[in-house]
Write a protein that holds these residues in place. Structure first.
Motif, mmCIF file in Angstrom:
data_model
loop_
_atom_site.group_PDB
_atom_site.id
_atom_site.type_symbol
_atom_site.label_atom_id
_atom_site.label_comp_id
_atom_site.label_asym_id
_atom_site.label_seq_id
_atom_site.Cartn_x
_atom_site.Cartn_y
_atom_site.Cartn_z
ATOM 1 N N ASN A 193 0.832 -1.209 0.000
ATOM 2 C CA ASN A 193 0.000 0.000 0.000
ATOM 3 C C ASN A 193 0.863 1.254 0.000
ATOM 4 O OD1 ASN A 193 -2.301 -1.570 0.051
ATOM 5 N ND2 ASN A 193 -2.699 -1.262 2.227
ATOM 6 N N SER A 194 1.946 1.234 0.745
ATOM 7 C CA SER A 194 2.849 2.378 0.800
ATOM 8 C C SER A 194 3.466 2.654 -0.570
ATOM 9 C CB SER A 194 3.942 2.111 1.831
ATOM 10 O OG SER A 194 4.869 3.171 1.850
ATOM 11 N N ILE A 195 3.847 1.602 -1.267
ATOM 12 C CA ILE A 195 4.438 1.762 -2.598
ATOM 13 C C ILE A 195 3.416 2.362 -3.556
ATOM 14 C CG2 ILE A 195 5.289 0.472 -4.606
ATOM 15 C CD1 ILE A 195 6.638 -1.439 -2.544
ATOM 16 N N VAL A 196 2.179 1.884 -3.495
ATOM 17 C CA VAL A 196 1.122 2.421 -4.358
ATOM 18 C C VAL A 196 0.884 3.896 -4.046
ATOM 19 C CG1 VAL A 196 -1.356 2.297 -4.861
ATOM 20 C CG2 VAL A 196 -0.003 0.202 -4.758
ATOM 21 N N MET A 197 0.830 4.227 -2.768
ATOM 22 C CA MET A 197 0.592 5.621 -2.373
ATOM 23 C C MET A 197 1.729 6.531 -2.842
ATOM 24 S SD MET A 197 -2.341 5.864 -1.057
ATOM 25 C CE MET A 197 -2.251 7.465 -0.324
ATOM 26 N N ARG A 198 2.974 6.061 -2.745
ATOM 27 C CA ARG A 198 4.104 6.878 -3.213
ATOM 28 C C ARG A 198 4.030 7.099 -4.721
ATOM 29 N NH1 ARG A 198 9.170 3.956 -1.399
ATOM 30 N NH2 ARG A 198 7.785 2.457 -0.476
ATOM 31 N N ARG A 199 3.641 6.047 -5.457
ATOM 32 C CA ARG A 199 3.518 6.166 -6.913
ATOM 33 C C ARG A 199 2.436 7.185 -7.275
ATOM 34 N NH1 ARG A 199 0.177 4.172 -10.507
ATOM 35 N NH2 ARG A 199 -0.728 2.661 -9.080
ATOM 36 N N ILE A 200 1.291 7.082 -6.618
ATOM 37 C CA ILE A 200 0.193 8.016 -6.890
ATOM 38 C C ILE A 200 0.587 9.439 -6.520
ATOM 39 C CG2 ILE A 200 -2.141 8.667 -6.155
ATOM 40 C CD1 ILE A 200 -2.721 5.645 -5.937
ATOM 41 N N THR A 201 1.238 9.614 -5.382
ATOM 42 C CA THR A 201 1.673 10.943 -4.948
ATOM 43 C C THR A 201 2.645 11.548 -5.952
ATOM 44 O OG1 THR A 201 1.382 10.325 -2.638
ATOM 45 C CG2 THR A 201 2.791 12.215 -3.073
ATOM 46 N N THR A 202 3.562 10.738 -6.454
ATOM 47 C CA THR A 202 4.538 11.222 -7.434
ATOM 48 C C THR A 202 3.839 11.637 -8.726
ATOM 49 O OG1 THR A 202 6.239 9.799 -6.501
ATOM 50 C CG2 THR A 202 6.619 10.599 -8.734
ATOM 51 N N GLU A 203 2.888 10.813 -9.180
ATOM 52 C CA GLU A 203 2.159 11.146 -10.407
ATOM 53 C C GLU A 203 1.360 12.439 -10.237
ATOM 54 O OE1 GLU A 203 -0.256 7.804 -11.482
ATOM 55 O OE2 GLU A 203 1.476 6.527 -11.885
ATOM 56 N N LEU A 204 0.678 12.586 -9.123
ATOM 57 C CA LEU A 204 -0.113 13.798 -8.893
ATOM 58 C C LEU A 204 0.777 15.025 -8.781
ATOM 59 C CD1 LEU A 204 -2.827 12.506 -6.407
ATOM 60 C CD2 LEU A 204 -3.120 13.136 -8.812
ATOM 61 N N SER A 205 1.919 14.867 -8.143
ATOM 62 C CA SER A 205 2.856 15.978 -8.019
ATOM 63 C C SER A 205 3.354 16.408 -9.397
ATOM 64 C CB SER A 205 4.027 15.571 -7.134
ATOM 65 O OG SER A 205 4.973 16.597 -7.055
ATOM 66 N N SER A 206 3.643 15.439 -10.232
ATOM 67 C CA SER A 206 4.103 15.755 -11.590
ATOM 68 C C SER A 206 3.011 16.467 -12.383
ATOM 69 C CB SER A 206 4.507 14.477 -12.327
ATOM 70 O OG SER A 206 5.609 13.887 -11.698
ATOM 71 N N GLU A 207 1.769 15.996 -12.276
ATOM 72 C CA GLU A 207 0.662 16.629 -12.988
ATOM 73 C C GLU A 207 0.437 18.057 -12.478
ATOM 74 O OE1 GLU A 207 -2.867 14.226 -12.924
ATOM 75 O OE2 GLU A 207 -1.798 12.491 -13.729
ATOM 76 N N LYS A 208 0.597 18.255 -11.189
ATOM 77 C CA LYS A 208 0.430 19.599 -10.612
ATOM 78 C C LYS A 208 1.505 20.540 -11.140
ATOM 79 C CE LYS A 208 0.124 22.156 -6.277
ATOM 80 N NZ LYS A 208 0.898 23.263 -6.731
ATOM 81 N N LYS A 209 2.732 20.055 -11.246
ATOM 82 C CA LYS A 209 3.823 20.901 -11.756
ATOM 83 C C LYS A 209 3.530 21.295 -13.207
ATOM 84 C CE LYS A 209 7.516 19.170 -8.810
ATOM 85 N NZ LYS A 209 8.750 18.374 -8.745
ATOM 86 N N VAL A 210 3.053 20.346 -14.007
ATOM 87 C CA VAL A 210 2.734 20.643 -15.410
ATOM 88 C C VAL A 210 1.621 21.672 -15.468
ATOM 89 C CG1 VAL A 210 1.746 19.673 -17.538
ATOM 90 C CG2 VAL A 210 3.557 18.443 -16.308
ATOM 91 N N ALA A 211 0.587 21.508 -14.650
ATOM 92 C CA ALA A 211 -0.535 22.449 -14.631
ATOM 93 C C ALA A 211 -0.069 23.843 -14.172
ATOM 94 C CB ALA A 211 -1.639 21.941 -13.716
ATOM 95 N N ASP A 212 0.800 23.895 -13.178
ATOM 96 C CA ASP A 212 1.324 25.170 -12.697
ATOM 97 C C ASP A 212 2.132 25.877 -13.777
ATOM 98 O OD1 ASP A 212 0.117 24.886 -10.231
ATOM 99 O OD2 ASP A 212 1.954 24.194 -9.218
ATOM 100 N N GLU A 213 2.884 25.120 -14.593
ATOM 101 C CA GLU A 213 3.676 25.716 -15.667
ATOM 102 C C GLU A 213 2.783 26.269 -16.759
ATOM 103 O OE1 GLU A 213 6.486 22.812 -17.012
ATOM 104 O OE2 GLU A 213 7.610 22.821 -15.125
ATOM 105 N N ARG A 214 1.654 25.619 -17.019
ATOM 106 C CA ARG A 214 0.739 26.092 -18.039
ATOM 107 C C ARG A 214 0.100 27.407 -17.600
ATOM 108 N NH1 ARG A 214 -2.405 20.475 -19.326
ATOM 109 N NH2 ARG A 214 -0.691 19.471 -20.411
ATOM 110 N N VAL A 215 -0.190 27.544 -16.321
ATOM 111 C CA VAL A 215 -0.822 28.754 -15.805
ATOM 112 C C VAL A 215 0.152 29.920 -15.820
ATOM 113 C CG1 VAL A 215 -1.858 29.808 -13.747
ATOM 114 C CG2 VAL A 215 -2.475 27.479 -14.394
ATOM 115 N N SER A 216 1.407 29.646 -15.537
ATOM 116 C CA SER A 216 2.400 30.731 -15.434
ATOM 117 C C SER A 216 2.731 31.355 -16.760
ATOM 118 C CB SER A 216 3.700 30.204 -14.850
ATOM 119 O OG SER A 216 3.482 29.738 -13.552
#
Length: 68
Positions: A45-68
């Motif tokens: 479960n911890s491994i799955v949560m880390r993978r999901i957190t990493t993916e969401l963090s990456s998507e957030k960074k991409v979205a933040d770059e589009r807004v800027s």
């Protein structure tokens, strides 16, 4: 249980204690097996949560770059 005056146990008490010890050892082994199973599940479960957190963090960074 109360021991006889001499302090030694009756043969039936010794056999009962040995039986309880064997059962206790079996219970302990079962508890260890359950602990190992739960630990592996928590690790998975911890491994799955880390993978999901990493993916969401990456998507957030991409979205933040589009807004800027």
């Amino acid at each position: 249980m109360v021991s006889p005056v001499g302090g030694s146990q009756a043969p039936s008490e010794v056999a009962a204690n040995q039986q309880t010890g064997a059962t206790g050892a079996g219970d302990f082994a079962a508890q260890l097996a359950e602990l190992e199973r739960v630990s592996k599940q928590a690790q998975a479960n911890s491994i799955v949560m880390r993978r999901i957190t990493t993916e969401l963090s990456s998507e957030k960074k991409v979205a933040d770059e589009r807004v800027s």
